[in-house]
Write a protein that holds these residues in place. Sequence first.
Motif, PDB file in Angstrom:
ATOM      1  N   VAL A  14      21.692 -19.293   1.191  1.00 48.26           N
ATOM      2  CA  VAL A  14      22.574 -18.225   1.686  1.00 48.26           C
ATOM      3  C   VAL A  14      22.570 -18.185   3.210  1.00 48.26           C
ATOM      4  O   VAL A  14      23.616 -18.033   3.845  1.00 48.26           O
ATOM      5  CB  VAL A  14      22.162 -16.862   1.103  1.00 48.26           C
ATOM      6  N   ALA A  15      21.400 -18.336   3.809  1.00 50.44           N
ATOM      7  CA  ALA A  15      21.322 -18.346   5.272  1.00 50.44           C
ATOM      8  C   ALA A  15      22.046 -19.557   5.844  1.00 50.44           C
ATOM      9  O   ALA A  15      22.806 -19.438   6.816  1.00 50.44           O
ATOM     10  CB  ALA A  15      19.873 -18.338   5.719  1.00 50.44           C
ATOM     11  N   HIS A  19      25.352 -17.133   6.389  1.00 51.27           N
ATOM     12  CA  HIS A  19      25.002 -16.397   7.608  1.00 51.27           C
ATOM     13  C   HIS A  19      25.116 -17.258   8.864  1.00 51.27           C
ATOM     14  O   HIS A  19      25.724 -16.828   9.858  1.00 51.27           O
ATOM     15  CB  HIS A  19      23.586 -15.833   7.493  1.00 51.27           C
ATOM     16  N   VAL A  70      17.046 -12.879   5.914  1.00 52.14           N
ATOM     17  CA  VAL A  70      17.641 -13.487   4.718  1.00 52.14           C
ATOM     18  C   VAL A  70      16.527 -14.126   3.896  1.00 52.14           C
ATOM     19  O   VAL A  70      16.551 -15.316   3.596  1.00 52.14           O
ATOM     20  CB  VAL A  70      18.725 -14.526   5.085  1.00 52.14           C
ATOM     21  N   HIS A  76      11.912  -7.816   2.531  1.00 54.42           N
ATOM     22  CA  HIS A  76      12.891  -7.176   3.414  1.00 54.42           C
ATOM     23  C   HIS A  76      12.319  -5.976   4.164  1.00 54.42           C
ATOM     24  O   HIS A  76      12.506  -5.841   5.375  1.00 54.42           O
ATOM     25  CB  HIS A  76      14.125  -6.735   2.619  1.00 54.42           C
ATOM     26  N   ASP A  93      19.919  -8.781   4.621  1.00 60.05           N
ATOM     27  CA  ASP A  93      20.760  -9.152   3.491  1.00 60.05           C
ATOM     28  C   ASP A  93      20.650  -8.070   2.419  1.00 60.05           C
ATOM     29  O   ASP A  93      19.613  -7.407   2.288  1.00 60.05           O
ATOM     30  CB  ASP A  93      20.325 -10.515   2.940  1.00 60.05           C
ATOM     31  N   LYS A  94      21.726  -7.880   1.659  1.00 59.07           N
ATOM     32  CA  LYS A  94      21.693  -6.855   0.620  1.00 59.07           C
ATOM     33  C   LYS A  94      20.580  -7.184  -0.379  1.00 59.07           C
ATOM     34  O   LYS A  94      20.199  -8.340  -0.519  1.00 59.07           O
ATOM     35  CB  LYS A  94      23.067  -6.737  -0.057  1.00 59.07           C
ATOM     36  N   PHE A 120      24.046  -6.581   5.022  1.00 61.08           N
ATOM     37  CA  PHE A 120      25.092  -7.589   4.821  1.00 61.08           C
ATOM     38  C   PHE A 120      25.753  -7.372   3.456  1.00 61.08           C
ATOM     39  O   PHE A 120      25.412  -8.015   2.476  1.00 61.08           O
ATOM     40  CB  PHE A 120      24.496  -8.995   4.924  1.00 61.08           C
ATOM     41  N   ASN A 122      28.775  -8.260   2.378  1.00 63.51           N
ATOM     42  CA  ASN A 122      29.943  -9.080   2.688  1.00 63.51           C
ATOM     43  C   ASN A 122      31.078  -8.922   1.695  1.00 63.51           C
ATOM     44  O   ASN A 122      32.253  -9.082   2.033  1.00 63.51           O
ATOM     45  CB  ASN A 122      29.547 -10.553   2.779  1.00 63.51           C
TER      46      ASN A 122
END
Length: 347
Positions: A14-15, A19, A70, A76, A93-94, A120, A122
């Motif tokens: 994902v990063a 991102h 991320v 987190h 990130d969510k 995030f 998105n």
Amino acid sequence: MNKIKTALVGYGSVAENVHAPLISVCEDLELTAVVERNQEKSKVKYPHVRVFKSLEDLLAADVADLIVIVTPNEYHFSQAKLALEAGKHVVVDKPVTIHSHEAEELKELAESKGLVLSVFQNRRLDGDIQTIKKILQEDILGRIVHFESHFDRFRPHLVDNWREKEVPGNGITYDLGTHLIDQAVMLFGRPAWIYAEILKQRTGAVADDFFDITMMYEGLKVRLTASVLANAPIPRFMVLGEKGSYAKYGLDVQEKAFKAGQIPEGINWGLEDAAVWGKLHLEKGTISYPTERGDYRIFYQNIADTIQGKSLPDVKMQEAIDVLKIIEAAFLSNKEGRRVYQEEVFR
């Protein structure tokens, strides 16, 4: 004005695929550092970045003003808190944290230090949900009585991914559920009550891989579902109103583009082919309705504008906290087999 020096904490798929490209095309941000514990993969695409083995090392070097976290969900809270305490702006990130009380603590910390903290989310910027937002604003369907959102895939085999392991914050509800709940709250606000069924359907699954969440409003039922065992076409969205219905199949085009290695730039980014536009089913007949552009680039430009004092964050921490409270209520509902009412959720 100088670009805002930005660092990524974590460089998984994902990063790397979402991102980093979004940061790299934002005119007001500069990717200067990445935290990778075991390798330096980021240097393949971004040879100029400095690679650190830990967030502590990154913060000690003081090479970034914005920290983007991320990593797996269980890290987190501690990482965002560490970055905020070091005086850094933070994007997480969510779903931001696992527990809503942790997100509330981060919100208070950021506010006390005058720092930007955002999440995030998105998929607020998917073309399909932006299209529905437009349909609702224009009152095309009249009073809405039913909103249904599916995020279905066919992934029958377990994979070696933290989301499918026995770790805090695992499973599809914290993953895709966060997106679907956030979209619904964006459109309709806080629900009157929540009822949920959260299951482990694949053989050997230790993390939830299916959910069916009902969020009830006055005169409106919202149904959010996701499955990894759906191998037949199911609408991504279905909206029913007194004047007609809207149905949309297929996912926003950006995820596929990111996975193909496309750079998020140019006038055609996020535009969907007319052949797969959603359909409006009205009394006068059925028509294709153009899908709005999906554009995740807006998120990081908004973050940059907020840090520079030109805007407020589009994704506010209280909204992320509300989403977490709904997730917590969904798990409670599944456990106890009952509706969980608003006064219990948003205490």
